[in-house]
Design a protein around this motif. Structure first.
Motif, short mmCIF file in Angstrom:
data_model
loop_
_atom_site.label_atom_id
_atom_site.label_comp_id
_atom_site.label_asym_id
_atom_site.label_seq_id
_atom_site.Cartn_x
_atom_site.Cartn_y
_atom_site.Cartn_z
N ARG A 191 -7.35 -4.18 4.46
CA ARG A 191 -6.44 -3.36 5.26
C ARG A 191 -4.99 -3.80 5.15
N THR A 192 -4.74 -4.94 4.53
CA THR A 192 -3.38 -5.47 4.47
C THR A 192 -2.62 -5.01 3.24
N VAL A 193 -3.26 -4.21 2.35
CA VAL A 193 -2.60 -3.85 1.10
C VAL A 193 -1.79 -2.57 1.22
N GLY A 194 -1.85 -1.92 2.35
CA GLY A 194 -1.06 -0.71 2.55
C GLY A 194 -1.89 0.55 2.37
N GLU A 195 -1.23 1.69 2.55
CA GLU A 195 -1.89 2.97 2.44
C GLU A 195 -2.23 3.29 0.99
#
Length: 584
Positions: A191-195
């Motif tokens: 979830r930390t890699v962005g959209e």
């Protein structure tokens, strides 16, 4: 003679020695004097020859000769000491030497069984069990031949056999399974890699696909084999939704060679649960590693990949001019893929062939009709690649080579194991006699980036009888153990780790560490002198000793296994585990 050839020769000689002694014993029991003496002479010669091969193997490395020096050599010496003097006296009744000859045969046979069934490492329990077998078999033979030993000798033999059997069995007690590993494989780092900028859905299901004009039952992603080719540009965020329609044994996605965060690695029981029918799992990671990769199921991977659950992943630094062709080589139901294709290309056009071996065995590739360069291996660009012509490349299971060339005015063809799979026109050229490129000497070299190693591990690859499960199995082993009983290699974040990988078996083992690329330091004592080779898949051939290293910079619990997936399934799988805080 290579170490692999020595291993094979030693095995053959050991069989000849044991067969000679046993055959001589049987012939003498039947009072066939010439045959008995001839076979015994063969056994003596084989025993002398084996002393030479064992010495040579010991010089090549203790890994190759441990049980031969500690167990086989003493048993062979006992065989010669017991049988030799009796033969030299050449008794009138040849039947009187039957038991000594059989004893020698049992001794050499037991030593051979230690190598074949126990392998590495040599252990006291294996030696004691071998002694028990020799004594017991000799006692039985003595009685069956009608010349039983005295009561005192019988009791002594029985005592030795029982003591050795009990001691050996006790020492051979199964070690505890590899310890449980605390690790987090939740969705956090996904979830930390962005959209996402690129979204794909892959649905795994049974299917009937067309291959070389035949309908073939397969397991497929989105109804096709190989699955859809996934492409990205550096900076993209990939989101891949995996759905399982009806693959009963479950599926996952492993991004082979792409060093994703641990939670996205797709190894059931380690980084996630297998996706069962009716379930789905979402993978998300940033495309920041340009290169040629592939994806495949890691759930029951030996069956799943072979049945067709695989596809290509290509990450490009930016849109490029020219032609970019992926060639994923596979064998589906005995049919070689891909089918032959012809694509005319204008002269002067840059061409990049991305060669991917998705099988479990090595393939031989030959590009005919043009000079070429190997631009990248396993997704990593090479430094200073030079032009090659009339040269083949061997790609291990799971490996990838990128070949680049400028299209000439005349046709070009790519052959895999002698079969044309891609061409720009008709080419008729024999490539079977071409030399094979050694990637360790190709390109421009540079110094190793590390001056010391914080962790050193040795992995000795072999075969042996695994008795630790519900049913015995003849397993592919690492350091004498089979999955799940192989202890993990424990490192800390920041460690510089060195692996020495030794193959004392008769099979090729394409080695594959998840989550990391390793830098090749040497092979069989010869340093790598070409472009730095950062690999994730490399063939460890019989007798090979590879030294590779990497920096532990991707925390988690990682599979480390042979990528001949049958071997992995048969025990040749272990894990690399991170613990604690950074080392520096």
């Amino acid at each position: 003679m290579s170490t692999g050839s020595l291993l094979a020769a030693d095995l053959v000689i050991a069989v000849l020695a044991a067969a000679g002694w046993l055959g001589g014993g049987a012939a003498s029991a039947a009072r066939r004097r010439p045959l008995a003496l001839g076979l015994a002479a063969l056994a003596l010669l084989a025993t002398l020859a084996r002393a030479i091969t064992i010495t040579a193997l010991a010089r090549a490395g203790w890994w190759f000769a441990a049980e031969k020096v500690l167990i086989a050599a003493p048993l062979s010496l006992a065989a010669v000491v017991v049988a030799g003097p009796r033969l030299l006296r050449a008794p009138g009744d040849i039947r009187s030497v039957a038991v000594p000859l059989l004893f020698a045969g049992y001794a050499d046979s037991s030593a051979l069984l230690v190598t074949v069934l126990h392998g590495y490492p040599a252990s006291a329990d294996a030696g004691l069990l071998a002694v028990a077998g020799v004594v017991g078999a000799t006692a039985v033979s003595w009685r069956l031949l009608g010349a039983p030993p005295s009561r005192t000798v019988s009791r002594a033999a029985l005592t030795v056999a029982v003591a050795a059997l009990l001691a050996g069995t006790g020492l051979a007690a199964a070690p505890g399974a590899a310890p449980g590993v605390p690790h987090d494989h939740g969705p956090g780092d996904a979830r930390t890699v962005g959209e996402p900028t690129r979204r794909v859905t892959l649905t795994a299901a049974t299917a009937t696909v067309r291959a070389s004009g035949r309908d073939v039952a397969a397991w497929a992603f989105n109804g096709q084999v190989p699955g859809p080719e996934l492409t990205a540009t550096v900076g993209d965020v990939l989101e891949v939704r995996l759905r399982n329609r009806d693959i009963a044994r479950g599926v996952t996605l492993h991004w082979h060679g792409y060093d994703v965060p641990n939670s996205q690695d797709g190894v059931p029981g380690v980084t996630q649960a297998a996706v069962l029918p009716g379930q789905e799992f979402v993978y998300r990671f940033r495309a920041d590693q340009a290169g040629t990769y592939w994806y495949h199921t890691h759930a029951v991977s030996d069956v799943g990949v072979r049945m067709g659950l695989y596809g290509v992943l290509v990450v490009r630094p930016a849109p490029v001019a020219g032609i970019d062709v992926t060639v994923p080589v596979h064998t589906l139901a005995g049919i070689p893929l891909p089918a032959t294709s012809t694509e005319p290309v204008a002269a002067g056009t840059p061409v990049r062939l991305r060669l991917i071996n998705t099988d479990s065995t090595t393939h031989r590739y030959a590009l005919a009709g043009t000079p070429f360069r190997v631009a990248a291996i396993d997704g990593s660009d090479l430094h200073g690649p030079t032009s090659l012509a009339d040269t083949a490349v061997l790609i291990p299971a799971g490996g990838r080579y990128d070949l680049v060339f400028t299209a000439p005015a005349t046709p070009v063809a790519l052959f895999v194991d002698g079969r044309a799979v891609y061409s720009t026109g008709p080419v008729s050229k024999a490539t079977g006699g071409w030399p094979v490129l050694d990637p360790l000497t190709y390109g421009a070299g540079s110094p190793v980036p590390w001056s010391r190693f914080d962790r050193k591990f040795t992995l000795v690859l072999d075969r042996g009888l695994d008795l630790h499960g519900l049913l015995p199995r003849y397993a592919h082993t690492v350091n004498g153990a089979a999955d799940p009983d192989i202890p993990p290699q424990v490192v800390r974040l920041g460690d510089i780790v060195k692996f020495t990988i030794v193959n004392r078996s008769q099979a090729v083992h394409p080695w594959h560490l998840h989550g990391h690329h390793v830098l090749v330091l040497s092979r069989n004592g010869e340093p790598a002198t070409g472009s730095p080779l950062w690999l994730d898949s490399f063939d460890v051939r019989p007798g090979d000793v590879w030294e590779v290293a990497f920096q532990a910079d991707n925390p988690g619990m990682w599979a480390n296994h042979c990528h001949n997936l049958k071997h992995a399934d048969a025990g040749m799988t272990l894990h690399l585990m991170y613990l604690g805080q950074p080392n520096r």
